[in-house]
Design a protein around this motif. Structure first.
Motif: not given
Length: 315
Positions: A232-236, A301-302, A309-310
């Motif tokens: 989740p840190l990568i997504v944020v 990309v995000g 990841f979800n």
């Protein structure tokens, strides 16, 4: 014994099963790459962002002019439309010039450099601060958790642009001041994201096992707990890069961001705003297009990383 019997005994048995080959297990990184490259729109966004990053990195070598060097600017070339020829050097300004004679193509490339540097440096610093605060809040709990999260809630209750404006009004203009303001604005997002994931991981057996081994709190938090909070840190972080670029452009447009001698995309848009309806549309239009394209590429990309990841979004 007959010949047929001997031949039959020498023939291999067809019903003997061969040993099964072990199933091939792909690494998590390979599976992530396969899932990401399955979406053509995300691949397009990644390629577009790579091209933009290369233009920003190679700006001193691929642009015809250094827009920060006042000695290279000629007032006679001020306000030239796209495709016009320079009076001084005879070169062609493919995207025109602004009122100071600054080549817009070169200015956009250098402006992208500032925007990306500010966004990436502030992202790295904000992640360090936010991750440390979020992991500590989830691991220790109690008063530590309450204190950190109340500060996070207080900061997130105000608009980011308002906090950044107040900070820059106190600190002054400058690239380092903008980076500091963005770090203060953004760290709370990472703290809340990491805390929510770390609370779930803290209750699992491997954390209890690490505590039984009498490992230090720092090792448990950053060697065992934190790696499981990375997705989740990568997504944020991907989303916040685009927001940092947009926020820096907004601050520079309002005149409180980077100095006028080092124009970013926001400052370039601001310089041509007064001339937007007087025929010199290119001074604001082309930097604005570059800013929008950069943000869209990062968001593509995000969005794909968020879908990967979800697990709730998996089909």
């Amino acid at each position: 014994m007959s010949g047929e019997t001997i031949v039959g005994a020498l023939e291999p048995k067809a019903d003997i099963a061969e040993p099964a080959k072990p199933a091939r297990v792909d690494s998590p990184l390979k599976r992530l790459a396969q899932d990401f490259f399955a979406d053509r729109l995300a691949v397009f966004g990644l390629c577009l962002f790579v091209v933009i990053a290369l233009i920003a990195i190679l700006a001193p070598w691929i642009t015809p002019q250094n827009p920060y060097d006042l000695a290279q600017l000629d007032i006679m070339d001020g306000g030239l439309p796209p495709g016009e020829t320079s009076f001084a050097t005879g070169g062609t300004y493919w995207l025109g010039t602004d009122q100071q004679g600054r080549d817009m193509l070169s200015a956009i490339a250098y402006g992208l450099r500032i925007s990306l540097v500010v966004a990436l440096v502030s992202l790295a610093c904000a992640i360090v601060v936010g991750v440390a605060a979020g992991v500590a809040a989830a691991y220790f709990g109690g008063r530590t958790d309450s204190l950190i999260m109340r500060v996070v809630d207080l900061q997130l209750s105000f608009p980011a642009i308002l906090i950044a404006l107040i900070l820059l009004a106190l600190l002054g203009r400058g690239v380092d001041k903008v980076i500091l303001a963005l770090v203060i604005v953004q760290w709370a997002y990472y703290a809340r994201t990491v805390r929510s994931s770390a609370i779930v991981e803290r209750r699992k057996d491997y954390i209890d096992a690490a505590r039984c081994l009498a490992l230090s709190h720092r090792r448990i938090m950053f060697r065992h707990l934190l790696p499981n909070c990375v997705p989740p840190l990568i997504v944020v972080a991907t989303v916040q890069i685009a927001q940092a670029i947009a926020l820096e452009a907004t601050l520079s447009f309002l005149g409180v961001g980077v100095p006028i001698t080092e124009p970013s995309l926001g400052l370039l848009i601001s310089n041509g705003y007064d001339y937007l309806l007087s025929g010199r549309y290119w001074v604001s239009l082309f930097p604005g297009v570059a800013l929008v394209v950069t943000i869209i590429a990062i968001n593509l990309v995000g969005d794909r990383l968020r879908d990967i990841f979800n697990p709730r979004l998996q089909s």
